[in-house]
Design an enzyme around this catalytic site. Structure first.
Site, short mmCIF file in Angstrom:
data_model
loop_
_atom_site.label_atom_id
_atom_site.label_comp_id
_atom_site.label_asym_id
_atom_site.label_seq_id
_atom_site.Cartn_x
_atom_site.Cartn_y
_atom_site.Cartn_z
N LEU A 113 37.17 44.96 27.19
CA LEU A 113 37.04 45.94 26.11
C LEU A 113 38.34 46.71 26.03
CD1 LEU A 113 35.14 47.18 24.02
CD2 LEU A 113 34.43 48.81 25.75
N HIS A 114 39.15 46.36 25.05
CA HIS A 114 40.40 47.10 24.83
C HIS A 114 40.52 47.36 23.35
CE1 HIS A 114 42.14 43.30 23.56
NE2 HIS A 114 41.47 42.79 24.56
N ALA A 115 41.72 47.59 22.88
CA ALA A 115 41.89 48.08 21.51
C ALA A 115 41.15 47.28 20.44
CB ALA A 115 43.37 48.16 21.17
#
Lengths: 85, 131
Positions: free
Chosen positions: A15-17
């Protein structure tokens, strides 16, 4: 209605940008208040600013706290999103 | 009328503006994003004409937010808006370029209005990058 749940991030990209942006778009469609807790930090699940600094790797665990009439649906949607492989 | 608030990315470098547009468009392909990077000769600097044309290319009643990289671009951004007759729905964001654009693109893509998207973009000033 209040739902609390621990969810393990299974998606390989974590879960990143970019996934955060997708998640926020989904979350904004619900009425409930949504909070995500990760490493002692509690963030608003409908805020891209707060979500985009989350950098959660595959295999790590998050806690979600959801309050509202559609809390069950939200929990299911988050789980589906974070589990997708 | 466009469904989305448009974004203009102003940088002293064409490549920087272009690269940032690639990031934002990947997340929000439907949000109108235009760049004004470099001078008219694509040297390092900014161009009033480029900024003006960029605004026009993404303009709708929904409004437009301008983002700039370094302070000296602000004057040209203001000048470009002035040349367009100071439309009330064209705003300059006081925000970090990358985070601000990213947040504004997501908000715009979610259907936010100009004030909401601008507010969220400017909140990125307070963002701590590490948890």
């Amino acid at each position: 209605m209040r739902v609390e749940k621990d969810i393990i991030v299974l998606r390989p990209d974590g879960l990143h940008a970019r996934p955060a942006a997708e998640l926020v778009k989904q979350m904004k469609q619900y009425e409930s208040n949504i909070h995500i807790i990760y490493k002692d930090t509690k963030i608003d699940g409908k805020s891209i600013i707060q979500l985009m600094k989350l950098s959660v790797k595959q295999g790590e665990m998050l806690k979600v706290e959801i309050e509202g009439d559609d809390a069950d649906e939200v929990a299911a949607a988050i789980e589906r999103f974070l589990s997708s492989e | 009328m466009s469904r989305y608030v448009g974004l203009v990315l102003i940088s002293h470098s064409y490549d920087l503006a272009y690269g940032l547009k690639m990031i934002a468009s990947q997340v929000e392909p439907d949000v109108p994003i235009a760049i004004a990077g470099g001078t008219e000769d694509n040297d390092i600097g900014t161009s009033v004409i480029k900024i003006k044309e960029a605004i026009e290319s993404v303009y709708s009643d929904k409004g437009v937010i301008l983002f700039f990289d370094l302070g000296s671009a602000l004057m040209n951004a203001e000048l470009a808006i002035d040349m367009l007759g100071n439309p009330q729905n064209v705003k300059i964001a006081d925000a970090p370029l990358v985070e601000g654009v990213y947040a504004a693109a997501v908000e715009s893509g979610c259907g936010a209005d100009l004030e909401e998207a601008l507010k969220v973009a400017e909140q990125t000033r307070l963002l701590e990058k590490k948890i």
